[in-house]
Design a protein around this motif. Structure first.
Motif, PDB file in Angstrom:
ATOM      1  N   THR A  54       8.300 -38.846   7.612  1.00  0.00           N
ATOM      2  CA  THR A  54       7.496 -39.773   8.407  1.00  0.00           C
ATOM      3  C   THR A  54       6.356 -39.047   9.117  1.00  0.00           C
ATOM      4  O   THR A  54       5.205 -39.506   9.116  1.00  0.00           O
ATOM      5  CB  THR A  54       8.377 -40.501   9.429  1.00  0.00           C
ATOM      6  N   SER A  96       2.340 -39.321   8.342  1.00  0.00           N
ATOM      7  CA  SER A  96       1.400 -39.701   9.406  1.00  0.00           C
ATOM      8  C   SER A  96       0.240 -38.713   9.499  1.00  0.00           C
ATOM      9  O   SER A  96      -0.933 -39.114   9.551  1.00  0.00           O
ATOM     10  CB  SER A  96       2.128 -39.770  10.752  1.00  0.00           C
ATOM     11  N   THR A 105       3.163 -46.395   8.874  1.00  0.00           N
ATOM     12  CA  THR A 105       3.911 -45.584   7.913  1.00  0.00           C
ATOM     13  C   THR A 105       5.270 -46.184   7.591  1.00  0.00           C
ATOM     14  O   THR A 105       5.860 -45.881   6.547  1.00  0.00           O
ATOM     15  CB  THR A 105       4.120 -44.148   8.432  1.00  0.00           C
TER      16      THR A 105
END
Length: 228
Positions: A18, A22, A168
């Motif tokens: 994640t 990002s 995301t």
């Protein structure tokens, strides 16, 4: 609940994906935003038209629709090209790469307006004064325009970054093994989806809080250095 706790390390292992998604998406969005802002501010009509079409088109398409379109549509196009040329039989696009590109393209349209607005906020007389002092184009950008561009763009840039991080979460629908995808898998396995959704909520809140602190420190340093 103890059975669910066994899956917690599995879920948290998706945080790396994640965060990486990002950051990489932000880099793509920033580059596209700078290019788009240049295009919209250009004296070349073709550049202005292309930049305007880009921002209008991308902002008019829902984020999830565009991500799925690029993922499945891109895969279909790649396989069709491979079948036509005979260079490959079948290609499976990497979900992470597609997600980075898709989110970067989406937020590049917003970054375009961020940087364009920041550029327009810089007093024109400062650029003219720099030229009068004999500064070249690159020197003018580095010494005069860029420091002030950062100053004026930072508030909107920060908002875009926070929105990008939350976006995301949509990448999990493509099978990307991020924290959302792993939380869903753990929820199905334990029949306790709510517990793991709460974990995801806390993860994103922590990322948001850390970003707020980091951006606040950056803003203070810019003010201290005289750039803000």
């Amino acid at each position: 609940m103890s059975h669910a706790a066994e899956y917690l390390p599995f879920v948290l292992s998706g945080i790396y994906v994640t965060v990486a998604l990002s950051v990489c998406s932000l880099l793509v969005a920033t580059v596209l935003g700078l290019i788009g802002a240049w295009g919209k501010s250009s004296s070349v009509s073709a550049a202005r038209s292309m930049a305007e079409t880009y921002t209008t088109l991308i902002r008019g398409i829902p984020d999830l629709v565009l991500m799925l379109l690029l993922y499945y549509g891109g895969q279909a196009v790649a396989n069709q090209v491979g079948a036509t040329t005979g260079l490959w039989s079948r290609m499976n696009l990497d979900p992470f790469t597609v997600a980075v590109f898709a989110i970067g393209v989406i937020f590049g349209s917003y970054m375009t307006e961020t940087f364009r607005g920041a550029y327009l906020a810089i007093p024109r007389g400062q650029s003219e004064a720099g030229k009068a002092l004999g500064l070249g184009r690159w020197q003018l950008f580095r010494l005069v325009i860029w420091p002030q561009l950062v100053r004026y763009a930072l508030p909107s840039f920060s908002n875009n970054w926070l929105s990008l991080m939350k976006t995301t979460a949509l990448a999990s629908v493509m099978g990307l093994e991020d924290v959302v995808n792993k939380a869903n898998a753990a929820g199905r396995a334990t029949h306790q989806p709510f517990s793991f959704i709460v974990v995801v909520l806390l993860v994103y809140l922590a990322m948001t809080a850390a970003s707020d602190v980091g951006l606040g420190i950056l803003a203070k340093r810019l003010r201290a250095s005289g750039a803000a």
